[in-house]
Design a protein around this motif. Structure first.
Motif, PDB file in Angstrom:
ATOM      1  N   LEU A 261       0.659  -1.274  -0.544  1.00  0.00           N
ATOM      2  CA  LEU A 261      -0.514  -0.025   0.004  1.00  0.00           C
ATOM      3  C   LEU A 261       1.295   1.431   0.142  1.00  0.00           C
ATOM      4  O   LEU A 261       0.136   3.212  -0.459  1.00  0.00           O
ATOM      5  N   GLU A 281      -4.971  -0.026  -4.428  1.00  0.00           N
ATOM      6  CA  GLU A 281      -5.174  -0.212  -3.589  1.00  0.00           C
ATOM      7  C   GLU A 281      -6.164  -0.217  -3.135  1.00  0.00           C
ATOM      8  O   GLU A 281      -7.139  -1.361  -1.744  1.00  0.00           O
ATOM      9  N   GLN A 297     -10.401   4.680  -1.586  1.00  0.00           N
ATOM     10  CA  GLN A 297      -9.827   4.923  -2.315  1.00  0.00           C
ATOM     11  C   GLN A 297     -10.663   4.486  -4.716  1.00  0.00           C
ATOM     12  O   GLN A 297     -10.067   5.322  -4.962  1.00  0.00           O
TER      13      GLN A 297
END
Length: 545
Positions: A261, A281, A297
């Motif tokens: 990440l 993500e 996201q």
């Protein structure tokens, strides 16, 4: 259908380079007219002209070859296709290797689509033997080996293509087959070396470049060289979004989630116009049941890319995993603001309206989705949703009509069990048994839980439950079997894993046997409270977008 048109186009090229036009003008006329009709999808006219050719010249192998191709294009004519293909083979000239290979390819792809990989492999091998220095069938042959997890045969095919077949040593396909096989055989150093060699080839396309970086990332991940694997996976994502994202997810699953990440977030800071990074993500967070961050996201990516489908996916997560249908509806509507022709958004609205009991609105939304995308290339199981709406309205004849249509267009195997259950409710046991019989043929050995239940095979149905312990379906099955304790345990597990579609719970007859239990009511209230907090947390995050 795409593969069928590929094989037909191969036939078309073959006939243009063959000696067909050495035969009489009259015969050539019929075949030319048939080809024109096939290309415009006027199969009836094509069949007429090819029939005329066969009547005029019953030994013309080309006419039978095109009849085989025509039958392959039309659902339900596989038997005739085999007959015409076999008829064509001895009648085609000895040097007509292109068309003979195509005839075997037609038969191979029918076996492949029917799930008979062994027989399809036999015909793909025969097809490739007609022109061993050409690559046109090797991809299908490799696909069959890959489906069988026969990596040794796959490796030998790739090795033969790279090192022994003249003219193919520079083919990217050769290296695709080789590197896939080496990874399958766990020969990771060789896989990395093969990928590096392939990446030096000239004129590689973006998907091929992404594939080789992806295969290299898989080998590095298997060797636990995670930092290098992340770099390669991110490079793969730039060229082949889906492949690179899948490998990043796999690396994140290997207890390296935060590292992955952080790397993706750094890439997004460098490339803020690339929506791929927040989407990647989102996939990772969803995999780990963090739907707050997953939705956030998705909407970051949607904002960058003005992507209607991202709003749809975010809406799905909000409805099913955060228990907020109102926000889900807003996101679906936002998708339509971005793209008023987004059939996916209309389909999602139809599904949501059904769960909310707004049946007329659900039907209107599904009709709009089908109008915009009649071939259903871009949205989810619309005919099944329509069937569920009519079933909830107790209009069983229209529900059966919709579910039957879904079998043709959606290939949803659970529908066989649904149809059997509906016929049984209508008192038509004969039709119910037919649906069970047909469903079992389609399912082969992989019988679904719903089919086992409608068959009354509770022993095998229970055996499937441990495999779906994270899924709401296990709770439904135990409830239907009147096993309340097990149903409540399975339901809690699905809630712990993020399932929060409380409106679905409200109407689903599968959990009728536990709905009035105090333990069920307490559990639902507990997770509704958690969902409320999650919804508030998401709204705070979205304020900063």
């Amino acid at each position: 259908m795409k593969r069928r048109w590929v094989v037909f186009l191969l036939l078309l090229v073959g006939i243009m380079t063959s000696n067909l036009f050495a035969v009489s003008t009259k015969e050539s006329y019929f075949i030319r007219r048939a080809l024109e009709a096939i290309q415009s999808k006027d199969y009836e006219t094509a069949s007429y002209f090819l029939g005329q050719e066969v009547q005029e010249n019953p030994t013309n192998g080309y006419a039978y070859a095109y009849l085989a191709a025509l039958c392959d294009l039309m659902p339900g004519y596989n038997g005739a296709m085999f007959m015409f293909a076999k008829k064509a083979m001895p009648l085609l000239p000895r040097d007509e290797k292109y068309l003979k290979g195509s005839m075997d390819a037609l038969q191979a792809q029918v076996y492949y689509e029917a799930g008979d990989t062994v027989r399809s492999l036999e015909f793909w091998e025969r097809a490739s033997s007609y022109e061993p220095n050409k690559s046109r069938f090797y991809g299908y042959l490799a696909e069959a080996y890959d489906d069988m997890d026969d990596y040794q045969q796959l490796y030998e095919l790739g090795d033969r293509m790279v090192n022994k077949i003249r003219g193919l040593n520079k083919e990217p396909l050769s290296y695709v087959i080789m590197v896939t096989a080496l990874n399958g055989l766990k020969r990771y150093d060789e896989a990395i070396a093969c990928a590096d060699k392939a990446l030096k080839l000239k004129d590689l396309g973006k998907p091929q470049t992404g594939l080789f970086h992806g295969e290299k990332a898989k080998a590095l991940k298997a060797q636990k060289r995670y930092d290098e694997a992340i770099v390669e996976a991110m490079t793969a994502a730039r060229f082949s979004t889906g492949r690179g994202a899948r490998i990043l997810i796999q690396i994140a699953d290997s207890s390296h989630m935060e590292v992955v990440l952080d790397s993706i977030e750094a890439a997004f800071e460098r490339e803020p116009s690339q929506k791929i990074w927040p989407f990647a993500e989102s996939d990772i967070y969803a995999r780990h049941n963090n739907y707050i961050q997953s939705v956030y996201q998705l909407l970051r990516g949607a904002k960058v890319g003005d992507d209607a489908s991202a709003y749809c996916e975010a809406g799905e997560y909000v409805v099913h995993f955060l228990g907020d249908p109102e926000m889900g509806e807003r996101l679906f509507r936002q998708a339509l603001e971005k793209d008023s022709t987004c059939a996916l958004a209309w389909g999602d609205l139809g599904d949501l309206y059904h769960d909310l009991g707004r049946y007329e609105e659900a039907l209107d939304a599904i009709e709009e989705a089908l109008r915009l995308d009649p071939e259903q290339k871009s949205f989810r199981i619309p005919y099944s949703i329509r069937g569920r709406v009519y079933e909830s309205m107790h209009n069983y004849p229209l529900a059966i009509e919709a579910y039957t249509r879904s079998l043709v267009s959606e290939k949803d195997r659970e529908t066989w069990a649904t149809l059997a259950s509906l016929y049984r409710q209508m008192g038509d046991e004969a039709s119910a048994q037919k649906m069970i019989e047909y469903g079992l043929i389609e399912m082969k050995k992989d019988t679904t839980m719903d089919m086992l239940l409608v068959m009354g095979d509770t022993v095998r149905a229970k055996a499937k439950a441990p495999k779906m312990v994270r899924k709401y379906n296990a709770a439904c099955m135990y409830s239907r079997l009147n096993m309340p304790e097990e149903a409540l345990v399975a339901l809690r597990k699905s809630l712990e894993c993020g399932f929060r579609n409380f409106h679905h719970f409200a109407w689903d007859e599968d959990i009728d046997n536990i709905r009035e239990l105090p333990e069920y009511k307490a559990m639902i209230e507990e997770y509704k409270a958690k969902a409320k907090l999650e919804q508030e947390e998401l709204k705070k995050l979205l304020e900063n977008l």
